[in-house]
Each structure stands twice: as C-alpha cells, then as structure tokens.
Design a protein around this motif. Structure first.
Motif, PDB file in Angstrom:
ATOM      1  N   VAL A  44       0.840  -1.207   0.000  1.00 60.47           N
ATOM      2  CA  VAL A  44       0.000   0.000   0.000  1.00 60.47           C
ATOM      3  C   VAL A  44       0.870   1.250   0.000  1.00 60.47           C
ATOM      4  O   VAL A  44       0.634   2.189  -0.771  1.00 60.47           O
ATOM      5  CB  VAL A  44      -0.962  -0.006   1.206  1.00 60.47           C
ATOM      6  N   VAL A  45       1.901   1.261   0.844  1.00 58.68           N
ATOM      7  CA  VAL A  45       2.791   2.419   0.930  1.00 58.68           C
ATOM      8  C   VAL A  45       3.565   2.588  -0.372  1.00 58.68           C
ATOM      9  O   VAL A  45       3.700   3.706  -0.891  1.00 58.68           O
ATOM     10  CB  VAL A  45       3.756   2.265   2.122  1.00 58.68           C
ATOM     11  N   GLU A  46       4.085   1.480  -0.923  1.00 57.05           N
ATOM     12  CA  GLU A  46       4.816   1.544  -2.189  1.00 57.05           C
ATOM     13  C   GLU A  46       3.942   2.126  -3.288  1.00 57.05           C
ATOM     14  O   GLU A  46       4.384   2.977  -4.077  1.00 57.05           O
ATOM     15  CB  GLU A  46       5.289   0.141  -2.591  1.00 57.05           C
ATOM     16  N   GLY A  47       2.697   1.664  -3.370  1.00 61.19           N
ATOM     17  CA  GLY A  47       1.796   2.163  -4.390  1.00 61.19           C
ATOM     18  C   GLY A  47       1.502   3.642  -4.222  1.00 61.19           C
ATOM     19  O   GLY A  47       1.471   4.400  -5.201  1.00 61.19           O
ATOM     20  N   ALA A  48       1.292   4.072  -2.980  1.00 60.18           N
ATOM     21  CA  ALA A  48       1.013   5.485  -2.715  1.00 60.18           C
ATOM     22  C   ALA A  48       2.201   6.358  -3.105  1.00 60.18           C
ATOM     23  O   ALA A  48       2.042   7.424  -3.709  1.00 60.18           O
ATOM     24  CB  ALA A  48       0.652   5.670  -1.248  1.00 60.18           C
ATOM     25  N   LEU A  49       3.410   5.926  -2.750  1.00 59.62           N
ATOM     26  CA  LEU A  49       4.608   6.702  -3.070  1.00 59.62           C
ATOM     27  C   LEU A  49       4.867   6.748  -4.572  1.00 59.62           C
ATOM     28  O   LEU A  49       5.415   7.731  -5.084  1.00 59.62           O
ATOM     29  CB  LEU A  49       5.823   6.104  -2.349  1.00 59.62           C
ATOM     30  N   ALA A  50       4.476   5.689  -5.278  1.00 57.18           N
ATOM     31  CA  ALA A  50       4.690   5.636  -6.721  1.00 57.18           C
ATOM     32  C   ALA A  50       3.566   6.305  -7.508  1.00 57.18           C
ATOM     33  O   ALA A  50       3.625   6.371  -8.744  1.00 57.18           O
ATOM     34  CB  ALA A  50       4.828   4.182  -7.171  1.00 57.18           C
ATOM     35  N   GLY A  51       2.559   6.780  -6.802  1.00 62.34           N
ATOM     36  CA  GLY A  51       1.431   7.408  -7.477  1.00 62.34           C
ATOM     37  C   GLY A  51       0.519   6.413  -8.156  1.00 62.34           C
ATOM     38  O   GLY A  51      -0.259   6.779  -9.045  1.00 62.34           O
ATOM     39  N   ALA A  52       0.618   5.153  -7.762  1.00 63.46           N
ATOM     40  CA  ALA A  52      -0.235   4.100  -8.325  1.00 63.46           C
ATOM     41  C   ALA A  52      -0.824   3.301  -7.168  1.00 63.46           C
ATOM     42  O   ALA A  52      -0.346   2.209  -6.843  1.00 63.46           O
ATOM     43  CB  ALA A  52       0.576   3.185  -9.245  1.00 63.46           C
ATOM     44  N   PRO A  53      -1.854   3.845  -6.532  1.00 67.47           N
ATOM     45  CA  PRO A  53      -2.416   3.212  -5.334  1.00 67.47           C
ATOM     46  C   PRO A  53      -2.828   1.764  -5.561  1.00 67.47           C
ATOM     47  O   PRO A  53      -3.388   1.413  -6.601  1.00 67.47           O
ATOM     48  CB  PRO A  53      -3.642   4.083  -5.018  1.00 67.47           C
ATOM     49  N   VAL A  54      -2.498   0.929  -4.592  1.00 71.13           N
ATOM     50  CA  VAL A  54      -2.863  -0.488  -4.631  1.00 71.13           C
ATOM     51  C   VAL A  54      -3.691  -0.796  -3.389  1.00 71.13           C
ATOM     52  O   VAL A  54      -3.264  -0.504  -2.263  1.00 71.13           O
ATOM     53  CB  VAL A  54      -1.605  -1.382  -4.655  1.00 71.13           C
ATOM     54  N   GLY A  55      -4.848  -1.346  -3.590  1.00 67.48           N
ATOM     55  CA  GLY A  55      -5.695  -1.695  -2.462  1.00 67.48           C
ATOM     56  C   GLY A  55      -5.347  -3.068  -1.905  1.00 67.48           C
ATOM     57  O   GLY A  55      -4.317  -3.664  -2.258  1.00 67.48           O
ATOM     58  N   ILE A  56      -6.193  -3.563  -1.053  1.00 67.47           N
ATOM     59  CA  ILE A  56      -6.026  -4.891  -0.471  1.00 67.47           C
ATOM     60  C   ILE A  56      -7.299  -5.688  -0.734  1.00 67.47           C
ATOM     61  O   ILE A  56      -8.339  -5.419  -0.129  1.00 67.47           O
ATOM     62  CB  ILE A  56      -5.747  -4.829   1.040  1.00 67.47           C
ATOM     63  N   ASP A  57      -7.222  -6.617  -1.668  1.00 68.78           N
ATOM     64  CA  ASP A  57      -8.344  -7.506  -1.965  1.00 68.78           C
ATOM     65  C   ASP A  57      -8.057  -8.841  -1.289  1.00 68.78           C
ATOM     66  O   ASP A  57      -7.266  -9.636  -1.774  1.00 68.78           O
ATOM     67  CB  ASP A  57      -8.504  -7.692  -3.475  1.00 68.78           C
ATOM     68  N   ARG A  58      -8.699  -9.055  -0.160  1.00 68.09           N
ATOM     69  CA  ARG A  58      -8.477 -10.276   0.615  1.00 68.09           C
ATOM     70  C   ARG A  58      -9.809 -10.741   1.175  1.00 68.09           C
ATOM     71  O   ARG A  58     -10.478  -9.991   1.889  1.00 68.09           O
ATOM     72  CB  ARG A  58      -7.496 -10.007   1.751  1.00 68.09           C
ATOM     73  N   ARG A  59     -10.196 -11.948   0.833  1.00 68.34           N
ATOM     74  CA  ARG A  59     -11.476 -12.494   1.287  1.00 68.34           C
ATOM     75  C   ARG A  59     -11.194 -13.794   2.029  1.00 68.34           C
ATOM     76  O   ARG A  59     -10.850 -14.803   1.420  1.00 68.34           O
ATOM     77  CB  ARG A  59     -12.403 -12.740   0.102  1.00 68.34           C
ATOM     78  N   ARG A  60     -11.350 -13.756   3.309  1.00 66.63           N
ATOM     79  CA  ARG A  60     -11.001 -14.888   4.153  1.00 66.63           C
ATOM     80  C   ARG A  60     -11.970 -16.038   3.949  1.00 66.63           C
ATOM     81  O   ARG A  60     -13.189 -15.850   3.894  1.00 66.63           O
ATOM     82  CB  ARG A  60     -10.994 -14.430   5.612  1.00 66.63           C
ATOM     83  N   VAL A  61     -11.435 -17.247   3.815  1.00 67.99           N
ATOM     84  CA  VAL A  61     -12.257 -18.449   3.737  1.00 67.99           C
ATOM     85  C   VAL A  61     -11.637 -19.535   4.610  1.00 67.99           C
ATOM     86  O   VAL A  61     -10.428 -19.553   4.840  1.00 67.99           O
ATOM     87  CB  VAL A  61     -12.394 -18.991   2.291  1.00 67.99           C
ATOM     88  N   ALA A  62     -12.475 -20.434   5.097  1.00 69.89           N
ATOM     89  CA  ALA A  62     -11.971 -21.588   5.842  1.00 69.89           C
ATOM     90  C   ALA A  62     -11.294 -22.553   4.884  1.00 69.89           C
ATOM     91  O   ALA A  62     -11.582 -22.571   3.675  1.00 69.89           O
ATOM     92  CB  ALA A  62     -13.124 -22.283   6.561  1.00 69.89           C
ATOM     93  N   LEU A  63     -10.413 -23.359   5.385  1.00 68.47           N
ATOM     94  CA  LEU A  63      -9.691 -24.298   4.532  1.00 68.47           C
ATOM     95  C   LEU A  63     -10.646 -25.263   3.839  1.00 68.47           C
ATOM     96  O   LEU A  63     -10.400 -25.671   2.705  1.00 68.47           O
ATOM     97  CB  LEU A  63      -8.657 -25.071   5.361  1.00 68.47           C
ATOM     98  N   ARG A  64     -11.753 -25.615   4.497  1.00 74.69           N
ATOM     99  CA  ARG A  64     -12.711 -26.537   3.878  1.00 74.69           C
ATOM    100  C   ARG A  64     -13.379 -25.928   2.648  1.00 74.69           C
ATOM    101  O   ARG A  64     -13.984 -26.649   1.850  1.00 74.69           O
ATOM    102  CB  ARG A  64     -13.784 -26.943   4.890  1.00 74.69           C
ATOM    103  N   ASP A  65     -13.286 -24.595   2.499  1.00 67.94           N
ATOM    104  CA  ASP A  65     -13.879 -23.915   1.354  1.00 67.94           C
ATOM    105  C   ASP A  65     -12.853 -23.568   0.287  1.00 67.94           C
ATOM    106  O   ASP A  65     -13.102 -22.715  -0.567  1.00 67.94           O
ATOM    107  CB  ASP A  65     -14.609 -22.654   1.815  1.00 67.94           C
ATOM    108  N   VAL A  66     -11.709 -24.210   0.357  1.00 62.38           N
ATOM    109  CA  VAL A  66     -10.688 -24.108  -0.684  1.00 62.38           C
ATOM    110  C   VAL A  66     -10.615 -25.449  -1.399  1.00 62.38           C
ATOM    111  O   VAL A  66     -10.580 -26.500  -0.752  1.00 62.38           O
ATOM    112  CB  VAL A  66      -9.311 -23.753  -0.085  1.00 62.38           C
ATOM    113  N   SER A  67     -10.610 -25.423  -2.703  1.00 64.63           N
ATOM    114  CA  SER A  67     -10.545 -26.663  -3.471  1.00 64.63           C
ATOM    115  C   SER A  67      -9.341 -27.515  -3.050  1.00 64.63           C
ATOM    116  O   SER A  67      -8.219 -27.014  -2.980  1.00 64.63           O
ATOM    117  CB  SER A  67     -10.426 -26.346  -4.963  1.00 64.63           C
ATOM    118  N   PRO A  68      -9.549 -28.799  -2.767  1.00 68.28           N
ATOM    119  CA  PRO A  68      -8.407 -29.671  -2.484  1.00 68.28           C
ATOM    120  C   PRO A  68      -7.372 -29.657  -3.604  1.00 68.28           C
ATOM    121  O   PRO A  68      -6.177 -29.859  -3.347  1.00 68.28           O
ATOM    122  CB  PRO A  68      -9.059 -31.048  -2.336  1.00 68.28           C
TER     123      PRO A  68
END
Length: 241
Positions: A44-68
């Motif tokens: 996030v800081v790197e993106g802000a300093l470079a003038g190219a903002p980067v967000g955080i796309d993170r969606r938490r899931v339980a391990l049972r909801d991840v394909s084996p």
C-alpha cells in the motif's frame, strides 16, 4: 565488567521479552485471523509513493472452502515434504546447501518450507538477513507446535500474495478466474500455484509458455500429495461464483 553485566542483563531481558511476545502472538493467531500483514502494508505504501495506489483484496475463507486441488498444487509447488517435517525441512536444507552453498550470499533454493513462508508472510518484513531468517525459523517451530498443519495451510492460503493487491486463495480465484476458490479445478489450481514465486509478474489467467510448463509439472506432482491427514478437507461446501 560492570558494563558487560549491564549489557548481558539487558540482552537477557530482551530475549525473554521476544520469546514471550512471539509466544503470545502466535497463540493469538491460532484463534484469530491476522488482520493485516507487513507485506500488505508495504505494498500500500509503495503504491502510494509511486502514485499508483494499490488496495487490499483479501477475502477470508476456511480451509474446507478451498478446493483440495489448490491445496495439493500449492504443497506440490512450494513444499513437497510439508507433512514430513516440523517447520524446517533439514533434508531440503542440506540439499540446498550442497547445490548453492553459501557463496556470495546466494539464496538457498528449496530450503524454505510453507511454514517458514507463512511465518514470513504473517509476522516479518520483506528482505534477507541471517537475523530475519533466524526469527523466521523460530516462528516456524512455534507455529508447528501451536497451530498444526491444518491451521498453517489455512492462514497461508489466506494471506499469500497472488498479484497486485490480491491476497489469499479466494480473492485470487475470483480475480483471475471469476470463481470461488472451492470451484477451482486441477489446471487452474496449478496455474495459481505456479505463479507464487513471482505473483506480481506472472498472470495465471493469461499464462506465458513458461508458466504453463511449470503448471504442468505441478499438476503431475500434485497427484501424489495425500490430504487424508487433514480431516474435513476433502469435501468443500458448495459455493457459487
């Protein structure tokens, strides 16, 4: 002599404080998901300093909801002996030392386990130093004892970087392939796993020939990964796009 005693006393206090703090935070994250990692903040800081903002796309899931298929692919790609070691794979470390040695400070290839990578992602700053590596090993040992394999995989697959501003399996699956992580097939899972060494350079949705070749190798290796030691993993719950 007095100065030495003072230094030793303060060194002991710092050592005890570090051990206590690391035990506390590792224990906490056994029950609570890390809200953010140092790498996320750095990007996030790197993106802000470079003038190219980067967000955080993170969606938490339980391990049972991840394909084996994805779990197998990541283990095959990153740490084929994940279920055989206790956080530090001494067998692979010896092979890496024989292959690269310690000349010119070169990176030890194949010596970093998923547990060590998880410790690095969750707790530590980017960079390379022997001090940082020592802390990483200590945290990996704690995680193996206090979390266990299932929790290590679950946390790792929820925080690992998978593209600019993309963290975790669920966000990676949706951003790259437009589907939930639970619906990934073996081919897409292998492409995601193949991109992990350089997630901001490789695009699993538009793979280069080199990435496809690596993914094909991972698919072959993944067939040999046995997940029966992880209870309640084999049947993820139904999930939509």
């Amino acid at each position: 002599m007095r100065a030495l005693r003072v230094v030793l006393r303060w060194g002991a206090r710092l050592g005890i404080g570090f051990v206590a703090a690391s035990l506390a935070v590792v224990t906490l994250y056994h029950w609570v998901d890390p809200p953010m990692t140092p790498l996320m903040l750095l990007r996030v800081v790197e993106g802000a300093l470079a003038g190219a903002p980067v967000g955080i796309d993170r969606r938490r899931v339980a391990l049972r909801d991840v394909s084996p298929a994805l779990v197998r692919a990541v283990i095959a790609a990153e740490d084929g002996r994940f279920f055989a070691h206790w956080g530090v794979d001494t067998t692979e470390l010896e092979r890496a030392l024989e292959h690269d040695g310690l000349r010119n400070g070169r990176r030890l290839r194949g010596a970093s386990t998923i547990t060590m990578q998880c410790a690095r992602s969750v707790f530590l700053w980017p960079g390379r130093s022997w001090i940082r590596k020592g802390i990483e090993v200590w945290l990996a040992l704690l995680m193996e004892q206090l979390w266990g394999k299932r929790r290590i995989l679950e946390v790792y697959l929820n925080v690992v970087e998978w593209g600019p501003g993309i963290y975790g399996a669920e966000s990676a699956a949706r951003r790259h392939f437009g589907m939930a992580a639970a619906r990934l097939d073996a081919e897409r899972a292998a492409l995601l796993a193949a991109a992990l060494p350089a997630p901001r350079r490789f695009d699993p949705a538009a793979p280069s020939p080199a990435l496809r070749r690596r993914a094909a190798t991972i698919m072959t290796r993944a067939r040999a990964v046995e997940l029966s030691v992880l209870p309640r993993l084999g049947a993820p719950r139904a999930s939509g796009r």
